[in-house]
Design a protein around this motif. Structure first.
Motif, PDB file in Angstrom:
ATOM      1  N   ALA A 146       0.811  -1.197  -0.074  1.00  0.00           N
ATOM      2  CA  ALA A 146      -0.009  -0.119   0.077  1.00  0.00           C
ATOM      3  C   ALA A 146       0.764   1.200  -0.069  1.00  0.00           C
ATOM      4  O   ALA A 146       0.118   2.184  -0.536  1.00  0.00           O
ATOM      5  N   SER A 149       6.181   1.908  -4.044  1.00  0.00           N
ATOM      6  CA  SER A 149       5.770   2.597  -5.335  1.00  0.00           C
ATOM      7  C   SER A 149       6.778   1.900  -6.379  1.00  0.00           C
ATOM      8  O   SER A 149       6.670   2.135  -7.600  1.00  0.00           O
ATOM      9  N   VAL A 332     -13.732   1.596  -7.752  1.00  0.00           N
ATOM     10  CA  VAL A 332     -13.111   0.662  -6.529  1.00  0.00           C
ATOM     11  C   VAL A 332     -14.285  -0.219  -6.138  1.00  0.00           C
ATOM     12  O   VAL A 332     -15.545   0.197  -6.335  1.00  0.00           O
ATOM     13  N   ARG A 452      -0.178  -3.433  -8.809  1.00  0.00           N
ATOM     14  CA  ARG A 452      -0.491  -2.453  -7.704  1.00  0.00           C
ATOM     15  C   ARG A 452      -1.957  -1.744  -7.985  1.00  0.00           C
ATOM     16  O   ARG A 452      -2.412  -1.425  -7.316  1.00  0.00           O
ATOM     17  N   ALA A 453      -2.252  -1.487  -9.359  1.00  0.00           N
ATOM     18  CA  ALA A 453      -3.295  -0.765  -9.771  1.00  0.00           C
ATOM     19  C   ALA A 453      -4.482  -1.888  -9.247  1.00  0.00           C
ATOM     20  O   ALA A 453      -5.659  -1.308  -8.705  1.00  0.00           O
ATOM     21  N   TYR A 455      -4.696  -4.030  -6.932  1.00  0.00           N
ATOM     22  CA  TYR A 455      -4.554  -3.980  -5.421  1.00  0.00           C
ATOM     23  C   TYR A 455      -5.576  -2.706  -5.093  1.00  0.00           C
ATOM     24  O   TYR A 455      -6.159  -2.709  -4.305  1.00  0.00           O
ATOM     25  N   GLU A 456      -5.270  -1.592  -5.808  1.00  0.00           N
ATOM     26  CA  GLU A 456      -5.800  -0.282  -5.336  1.00  0.00           C
ATOM     27  C   GLU A 456      -7.204  -0.483  -5.680  1.00  0.00           C
ATOM     28  O   GLU A 456      -8.107   0.271  -4.728  1.00  0.00           O
ATOM     29  N   TRP A 460      -7.345  -0.452  -1.956  1.00  0.00           N
ATOM     30  CA  TRP A 460      -6.841   0.927  -1.786  1.00  0.00           C
ATOM     31  C   TRP A 460      -5.276   0.967  -1.456  1.00  0.00           C
ATOM     32  O   TRP A 460      -4.825  -0.228  -1.552  1.00  0.00           O
ATOM     33  N   LEU A 461      -4.877   2.320  -1.708  1.00  0.00           N
ATOM     34  CA  LEU A 461      -3.343   2.295  -1.214  1.00  0.00           C
ATOM     35  C   LEU A 461      -3.537   3.296  -0.026  1.00  0.00           C
ATOM     36  O   LEU A 461      -4.358   3.737   0.319  1.00  0.00           O
ATOM     37  N   GLY A 465      -5.320   1.174   2.357  1.00  0.00           N
ATOM     38  CA  GLY A 465      -4.723  -0.029   1.810  1.00  0.00           C
ATOM     39  C   GLY A 465      -4.026  -0.555   2.744  1.00  0.00           C
ATOM     40  O   GLY A 465      -3.847  -2.144   2.612  1.00  0.00           O
TER      41      GLY A 465
END
Length: 721
Positions: A146, A149, A332, A452-453, A455-456, A460-461, A465
């Motif tokens: 989360a 980067s 989301v 990671r997107a 996951y977001e 969320w991040l 997240g």
């Protein structure tokens, strides 16, 4: 750590707690209150199961009708008859079953009280291995996923996530017949799980009714409504199923990837609206939306009670707070709850996925044939709701089957996979054989997303997240022992492995379904996992009694405050209205109806793009140039068909870069536009009307000030309404 016990509450005997009148006769008022209490407590189970059975039956009839090609109203009549027969048969079977069923035992006889359930009863080394390692790994994975980067932090997050799930494996246990792997599967009827008490029933009912009303006040516009509501309007007005394109042409073009033949949900709404003689949009927003809100709330409650029966109302409340307060962004997970609940994929992820886990739990712990049958019917209903189920439901089933095979339970693995995945897979294969390919099963508008997107979108991040990541990777330890731990561990491990960089890319290349692979975390009941964090406690020791009391208050409050301060609520952007309405601005709705009442020539109408998106939701009799630009993707964005419509859309909106008069005139002729309606504020467009040969035929004042013209190439005016 959370110590979750599988508490079973047995219904009280018929004469227990019921006041008696003088002479030994039972009080009528007391018996009535008891019956009402029992009915309210049973509502979540009865209504959700009934909804699954009824919609699965509709979907089966709808798919049969793909070969028969009967009118939707006829199929709806057949469904009504079939429902009457189903209810009669179900009532008869229920009466027989009740006559022979044993009296259930109390929770004290079935609660999981094994010594290893308590951290205080194990040694330091075992405590570190069973609790500290998985919790530490889950926390590290969530922090890296989360807050990181770069690729390195993502790889480390995935590795720690795998460690968290694998390290908790030794605590997995499903009660019943012991397998060769040391894990037990199955159980007795007495271990059927906790049941809803009357108090809980009234709370859940009140929450569901509040959600139903609140949903009608949300006016968050989804650009996809032009398709979903528009399809229902088409069915209601024409009593036919639009298998081909209905947004740009009247069946001239083939159906795009947004319009595969297998979903039945929108057709059901349209057929129901036609029979009721009510506008399909009103049926969607005023009838179906509240009913679906009650359904998804009940589904969440059933999973909470089945997987976390120790403090179910606490888990339920925090999960609902998470859903309400972390739902601002367009795509989301929680945005697909009340804000988009009239779309089949939203009902699938927030209603059918929780129920699938409930049915799987019941089958694994109780050998329930009823649960297996309901799981099979759920798979049928899921296909009727959304083509996303063609991918996600087999994925969910495969995760369960894989872990059962690992535990050397092939029979249960085959039964679970067949019940949950056979119909979706068969539907996908048949659609591929009868259309141009699998890309006609599910829309493919976007490229595969980065892990990671993905996951977001679901977790969320940032701090939110981290919270969701900790909840996900530590969920097997927070759930009660038995099937819930086993099922959550298998699902979380599957999603974790799918988020390994490159895996989704390979999956997209093999299937061509890049647009929906970002939804793979949808097989996880994330709101439930987040709610479970509120139940975390320290080991049960006398000196820790006060800290545990503090945690019981502090953790739920901290979670809700985090959601409130860091998340975006469902009512972001002032979309909460003071009365129920269609989910489109009143001015846009009024202008759209106004256009349909004007004497315009027969043919296509060019209007501002927002109005053209609204038109299919109002009527299919007035055809527009471009219902939505995204759907042009199916027909080639570089083709004259798409370029002309995009150019005309810019002209109607009056946005830069404005095309020249010559370009607009040529496009109007190629597209064969019969009428043009422009905002009064579109000075450039209205000033160009004489040069384009547009003849003014109608106008209206603000709000929604508009001028309508007919083209010189169009025929005589005719009623467009």
């Amino acid at each position: 750590m959370t110590e979750v016990q599988d508490v079973v509450e047995a219904p009280a005997p018929a004469d227990r707690g019921t006041p008696t009148a003088p002479g030994g006769r039972r009080s009528g008022s007391g018996a009535l209150v008891r019956r009402v209490n029992v009915a309210v407590a049973a509502l979540p189970v009865v209504l959700t199961d009934a909804a699954i059975v009824s919609f699965a039956l509709w979907t089966l009839l709808y798919h049969l009708n793909l070969a028969l090609d009967l009118r939707p109203s006829v199929v709806l009549a057949a469904w009504a008859v079939a429902m009457v027969i189903t209810v009669a048969v179900g009532w008869r079977l229920r009466s027989r079953r009740r006559a022979g069923e044993p009296i259930p035992t109390t929770g004290a006889e079935t609660a999981d009280e094994s010594p290893e359930a308590s951290p205080a009863a194990v040694g330091r080394a075992t405590l570190l291995r069973r609790y500290v390692l998985p919790i530490g790994a889950a926390t590290g994975a969530a922090l890296l996923a989360a807050l990181g980067s770069d690729q390195l932090t993502w790889w480390l997050a995935i590795a720690l996530g795998v460690v968290a799930i694998v390290s908790v494996w030794t605590s997995l246990r499903v009660r019943g017949a012991t397998t060769g792997a040391g894990v037990t599967v199955g159980g007795s009827p007495a271990s059927a799980g906790a049941v809803t008490t009357p108090v809980q029933g009234y709370v859940v009912l009140a929450v569901s009714l509040a959600a139903a009303y609140f949903a009608t006040l949300l006016a968050r516009v989804s650009l996809d409504d032009v398709f979903y509501v528009g399809k229902s309007v088409w069915v209601a007005e024409r009593d036919e199923i639009p298998f081909r394109d209905f947004l740009f042409t009247e069946g001239v073009l083939p159906g795009g990837t947004a319009n595969p033949p297998i979903p039945s949900f929108e057709v059901f709404i349209g057929a129901l609206a036609r029979v009721l003689h009510v506008h399909a949009a009103s049926v969607t927003w005023y009838l179906m939306l509240p009913l679906l809100a009650v359904f998804v709330i009940f589904a969440l409650w059933r999973l909470v009670l089945r997987w976390a029966p120790r403090r179910p109302l606490l888990v339920f409340g925090v999960a609902l707070a998470y859903i309400l307060l972390v739902a601002g962004a367009p795509d989301v997970l929680n945005t697909y709850h009340l804000p988009r609940l009239t779309q089949g994929k939203s009902v699938f992820v927030h209603g059918l996925v929780p129920l699938a886990w409930v049915y799987l739990t019941d089958f694994l712990e109780n050998r329930s044939r009823r649960a297996l049958a309901l799981l099979a019917l759920l798979s049928v209903a899921a296909v009727g709701l959304t083509t996303t189920a063609v991918i996600l439901l087999p994925l969910l089933a495969a995760t369960v089957a894989a872990v059962l095979l690992l535990l050397r339970r092939p029979r249960e693995a085959v039964l679970c996979f067949a019940a949950a995945a056979a119909y979706p897979l068969l539907s996908g294969v048949l659609t591929r054989l009868t259309t141009n390919g699998l890309d006609n099963v599910i829309a493919t508008y976007t490229e595969v997303q980065e892990p990671r997107a993905v996951y977001e979108f679901s977790l969320w991040l940032g701090v939110l997240g981290v919270i969701a990541g900790v909840a996900m990777w530590s969920s097997p330890l927070l759930l009660r022992r038995g099937a819930p731990r086993l099922l959550s561990a298998s699902a979380v491990l599957t999603v974790t492995l799918l988020l390994v960089p490159g895996v989704l890319v390979v999956g997209a290349e093999l299937t061509g379904l890049a647009a929906v692979l970002w939804r793979v975390p949808w097989i996880l009941p994330v709101p439930l996992f987040v709610g479970l964090l509120a139940t975390i406690r320290l080991p049960r020791r006398p000196r820790l009694a006060w800290p545990n009391r503090a945690l019981a208050f502090a953790i739920p409050v901290a979670l809700v405050l985090a959601f409130f301060n860091l998340g975006e609520p469902m009512w972001t952007a002032n979309v909460l209205q003071d009365k129920p309405s269609w989910r489109m601005p009143d001015t846009r709705k009024n202008v759209t109806f106004w256009i349909t009442r004007q004497d315009l020539p027969d043919g296509l109408v060019l209007a501002p793009t927002s109005v053209m998106r609204a038109m299919p939701q109002v009527t299919t009799r007035t055809r527009v140039v471009m219902a939505r630009d995204l759907y042009l993707t199916d027909y080639g964005m570089d083709t004259p068909f798409a370029k002309d419509r995009l150019l005309l859309g810019r002209f109607a909106d009056g946005v830069e870069p404005m095309p020249s008069v010559a370009e607009v005139d040529a496009a109007l002729r190629r597209v064969d536009v019969a009428a043009v309606c422009l905002w009064r504020t579109n000075k450039v467009g209205n000033d160009a009307a004489p040069a384009l040969g547009l003849v003014r035929v109608a106008s209206r004042k603000s709000p929604g000030g508009m001028i309508c013209y007919r083209t010189t190439t169009s025929g005589p005016a005719a009623s467009g309404g």
